[in-house]
Design a protein around this motif. Structure first.
Motif, PDB file in Angstrom:
ATOM      1  N   TRP A   1     -10.187  25.044  19.886  1.00  0.00           N
ATOM      2  CA  TRP A   1      -8.764  24.776  20.108  1.00  0.00           C
ATOM      3  C   TRP A   1      -8.186  23.916  18.998  1.00  0.00           C
ATOM      4  O   TRP A   1      -7.046  24.125  18.581  1.00  0.00           O
ATOM      5  CB  TRP A   1      -8.591  24.086  21.451  1.00  0.00           C
TER       6      TRP A   1
ATOM      7  N   VAL B   1     -11.352  29.534  25.503  1.00  0.00           N
ATOM      8  CA  VAL B   1     -11.354  29.743  26.953  1.00  0.00           C
ATOM      9  C   VAL B   1     -12.524  30.643  27.358  1.00  0.00           C
ATOM     10  O   VAL B   1     -13.178  30.415  28.380  1.00  0.00           O
ATOM     11  CB  VAL B   1     -10.019  30.351  27.424  1.00  0.00           C
TER      12      VAL B   1
ATOM     13  N   HIS C   1     -15.777  29.095  28.129  1.00  0.00           N
ATOM     14  CA  HIS C   1     -15.943  28.575  29.482  1.00  0.00           C
ATOM     15  C   HIS C   1     -16.270  29.708  30.454  1.00  0.00           C
ATOM     16  O   HIS C   1     -16.951  29.487  31.453  1.00  0.00           O
ATOM     17  CB  HIS C   1     -14.672  27.847  29.927  1.00  0.00           C
TER      18      HIS C   1
ATOM     19  N   VAL D   1      -5.859  22.881  33.582  1.00  0.00           N
ATOM     20  CA  VAL D   1      -5.649  24.328  33.492  1.00  0.00           C
ATOM     21  C   VAL D   1      -4.227  24.695  33.911  1.00  0.00           C
ATOM     22  O   VAL D   1      -3.555  25.506  33.261  1.00  0.00           O
ATOM     23  CB  VAL D   1      -6.680  25.070  34.361  1.00  0.00           C
TER      24      VAL D   1
ATOM     25  N   GLU E   1      -3.568  33.634  26.172  1.00  0.00           N
ATOM     26  CA  GLU E   1      -4.173  32.450  26.781  1.00  0.00           C
ATOM     27  C   GLU E   1      -3.751  32.316  28.243  1.00  0.00           C
ATOM     28  O   GLU E   1      -4.564  31.926  29.092  1.00  0.00           O
ATOM     29  CB  GLU E   1      -3.782  31.193  26.002  1.00  0.00           C
TER      30      GLU E   1
ATOM     31  N   TRP F   1      -6.236  31.979  31.503  1.00  0.00           N
ATOM     32  CA  TRP F   1      -6.196  30.872  32.468  1.00  0.00           C
ATOM     33  C   TRP F   1      -6.077  31.395  33.890  1.00  0.00           C
ATOM     34  O   TRP F   1      -6.637  30.801  34.828  1.00  0.00           O
ATOM     35  CB  TRP F   1      -5.038  29.929  32.161  1.00  0.00           C
TER      36      TRP F   1
END
Length: 261
Positions: free
Chosen positions: A46, A145, A148, A166, A197, A201
């Motif tokens: 990021w 992301v 994760h 988030v 993005e 999320w």
């Protein structure tokens, strides 16, 4: 050309969300004194994504809020990454500060050079360098992301990440996306950057519902059921049997008195 009011307001809201998005995560890391489950590589990706995103937003002359937004993203990402070094790898405070300051200087120098280079390219009507910046920033944000997602797949739970973070980040994506849509011209690449993005999320939220929320609800319902002990009802001869008075003969026998004939 005047910037539309809607574009400016939405861009400012997006910048505010991105300014505070990582603060809940930073606070949680500090309070629990560990970053287990939080991916340091995500924070580095990021921080790197803020460079091409900042170049793109500045050269494309987006509103001021969207120009500042990537710089804030880079700084907060590096602060969170330093927490991963401090709590996870046991680096000293001096080493963490040195690592963050060094990366800020390097990334800031790269972004400054790219801004001047791409402004010159834009004046020569070359679009591919800007397209490259947009694609690169979208890929780095998505890769952060997705890192994760891999952790969720391995551990079958969403761990180490704050859902407040988030939610704020997703809100920032939405406001920034709307700001781009309300601009003088609709920028497809800007939509791709923020839209990608935001979709990722939403996937994190869905995983949290499946792997975190549902098991928590099941565990809570079981605790409620086990806490209610069953009451056993014993059969009685009649509703007034507990109030019976012992007869005289029963009292005599119980006390061992001689019977009177």
């Amino acid at each position: 050309m005047d910037i539309p009011v809607a574009e400016n307001v939405l861009g400012t809201l997006g910048a505010v969300c991105w300014s505070i998005q990582l603060l809940p995560q930073i606070i949680i890391n500090y309070r629990r004194h560990n970053t287990e489950g939080l991916q340091g590589s995500m924070m580095l990706l990021w921080a790197a994504a803020g460079v091409p995103l900042g170049v793109y937003n500045i050269v494309e002359e987006f509103n001021i809020a969207l120009r500042i937004q990537p710089q804030i993203l880079t700084v907060l990402s590096l602060v969170t990454w330093s927490q991963c070094l401090y709590y996870g790898k046991r680096y000293s405070v001096t080493k963490c500060i040195a690592a963050v300051v060094s990366l800020i200087l390097v990334l800031g120098g790269i972004e400054t050079g790219l801004i001047f280079a791409l402004k010159e390219a834009k004046s020569q009507h070359l679009r591919w360098p800007l397209i490259l910046m947009a694609v690169l920033s979208a890929c780095l944000l998505a890769a952060g992301v997705l890192r994760h997602y891999w952790d969720i797949y391995v551990h079958r739970t969403v761990r180490g990440i704050s859902f407040f973070f988030v939610g704020i980040d997703a809100a920032g994506d939405v406001f920034s996306l709307l700001s781009v849509l309300f601009g003088p011209t609709i920028d497809i690449l800007g939509i791709v950057i923020y839209g990608t993005e935001f979709v990722l999320w939403l996937g994190i939220f869905a995983c949290g519902g499946v792997f975190n929320l549902l098991p928590w609800l099941k565990t809570r319902s079981k605790r409620v059921e086990t806490s209610q002990e069953p009451v056993s009802l014993h059969p009685m001869p009649s509703s007034t049997s507990v109030f019976r008075t012992a007869s005289a003969s029963e009292v005599v026998e119980r006390r061992g008195w001689p019977r009177v004939r």
